[in-house]
Design a protein around this motif. Structure first.
Motif, mmCIF file in Angstrom:
data_model
loop_
_atom_site.group_PDB
_atom_site.id
_atom_site.type_symbol
_atom_site.label_atom_id
_atom_site.label_comp_id
_atom_site.label_asym_id
_atom_site.label_seq_id
_atom_site.Cartn_x
_atom_site.Cartn_y
_atom_site.Cartn_z
ATOM 1 N N ALA A 154 -2.361 9.936 -6.404
ATOM 2 C CA ALA A 154 -1.244 9.380 -6.097
ATOM 3 C C ALA A 154 -1.248 8.160 -5.368
ATOM 4 N N GLU A 155 -0.218 7.289 -5.613
ATOM 5 C CA GLU A 155 -0.462 5.848 -5.036
ATOM 6 C C GLU A 155 0.442 5.849 -3.671
ATOM 7 N N PHE A 156 -0.032 5.716 -2.548
ATOM 8 C CA PHE A 156 0.396 5.622 -1.493
ATOM 9 C C PHE A 156 0.817 4.179 -0.805
ATOM 10 N N GLY A 157 0.649 3.184 -1.511
ATOM 11 C CA GLY A 157 0.669 1.764 -1.236
ATOM 12 C C GLY A 157 0.032 1.048 -2.333
ATOM 13 N N ASP A 158 0.520 -0.360 -2.033
ATOM 14 C CA ASP A 158 -0.192 -1.077 -3.466
ATOM 15 C C ASP A 158 -1.651 -1.116 -3.494
ATOM 16 N N GLY A 159 -2.273 -0.630 -4.324
ATOM 17 C CA GLY A 159 -3.584 -0.274 -4.474
ATOM 18 C C GLY A 159 -4.523 0.616 -3.727
ATOM 19 N N VAL A 160 -3.438 1.368 -2.896
ATOM 20 C CA VAL A 160 -4.066 2.495 -2.150
ATOM 21 C C VAL A 160 -3.458 3.914 -2.789
#
Length: 252
Positions: free
Chosen positions: A177-183
């Motif tokens: 899952a994405e938790f921030g841009d690119g994270v």
């Protein structure tokens, strides 16, 4: 055993009819259909035991950065097994995204009907995707609302629910899952937003991470605005209502 060639009465061989152009292409299309049906099965079966080194969404985001000339863009992704992640995070994700996760088989029909009725009333568009569907989309597919993508998402979801235990679906989801841009994933998110390992997250931090999942490039877990703060509080209440960390014991 090879069949003898057919011959005329004078002994000359009868020419063998070649498959028509249409029949040859039909045969190829049938084989293509078989391949497209079997390939996802092999992918899903392999990733039950192999931790994915990346996801489709990660690859797409990296390609967008290259094409867009974002030379300083980096992906942040580190796999962590579920028992290395603070239990409060998967519980918060379930409380935020899919409170019937332990009960359904990939699709929450009640949530789908509620979302349909809400959207028909003209309110803000609401989705009804389960954690299983979101894991399938993030891992194998792409964004958007096309019928092709939704059909593939449904197929991958059914395969994952059939071939994986619930704990594996949850483990993969909190890792891709994405938790921030690119994270991507719990470990990268914990490091980037709170400077700690995923196993050290507390309930409040976990709730803030879960709160940004609808729009991880718009909201921040480390610098939460009013929306994230309100949603995080709601998530913590829901997490307690579903049983807190003991909820994970109901998964198989």
């Amino acid at each position: 055993m090879e069949q003898p060639a057919l011959r005329h009465g004078d002994g000359t061989a009868v020419p063998q009819a070649r498959p028509s152009f249409a029949r040859r292409w039909l045969r190829r299309l049938l084989w293509l259909g078989v391949l497209l049906a079997v390939l996802p099965v092999l992918q899903v079966l392999a990733l039950r035991f192999i931790d994915p080194p990346f996801s489709s969404f990660m690859a797409i985001r990296q390609a967008e950065a290259w094409i867009g000339g974002e030379r300083d863009f980096d992906l942040y992704y580190q796999w962590r097994d579920l028992d290395q992640i603070a239990s409060s995070l998967p519980v918060s994700v379930i409380a935020a995204e899919d409170q019937n996760f332990a009960k359904h088989r990939g699709f929450d029909l009640d949530a789908i009907e509620q979302a349909r009725a809400h959207n028909a009333s003209g309110g803000r568009m609401r989705g009804a995707s389960t954690i299983s569907q979101q894991a399938a989309k993030n891992l194998f597919l792409w964004g958007g609302r096309s019928w092709v993508r939704k059909g593939l998402e449904a197929y991958y979801t059914l395969l994952m629910e059939t071939l994986w235990p619930k704990t594996r679906i949850l483990e993969v989801y909190v890792n891709v899952a994405e938790f921030g841009d690119g994270v991507y994933g719990a470990q990268a998110a914990a490091k980037r937003h709170f400077g700690k390992d995923a196993g050290q997250l507390n309930a409040g931090e976990s709730a803030r991470l879960a709160a940004v999942l609808p729009s991880p490039q718009r909201y921040s877990a480390s610098q939460p605005g009013p929306y994230v703060q309100r949603r995080a509080q709601w998530i913590q209440r829901n997490a307690r209502q579903i049983g807190g960390e003991s909820y994970l014991e109901t998964l198989k």
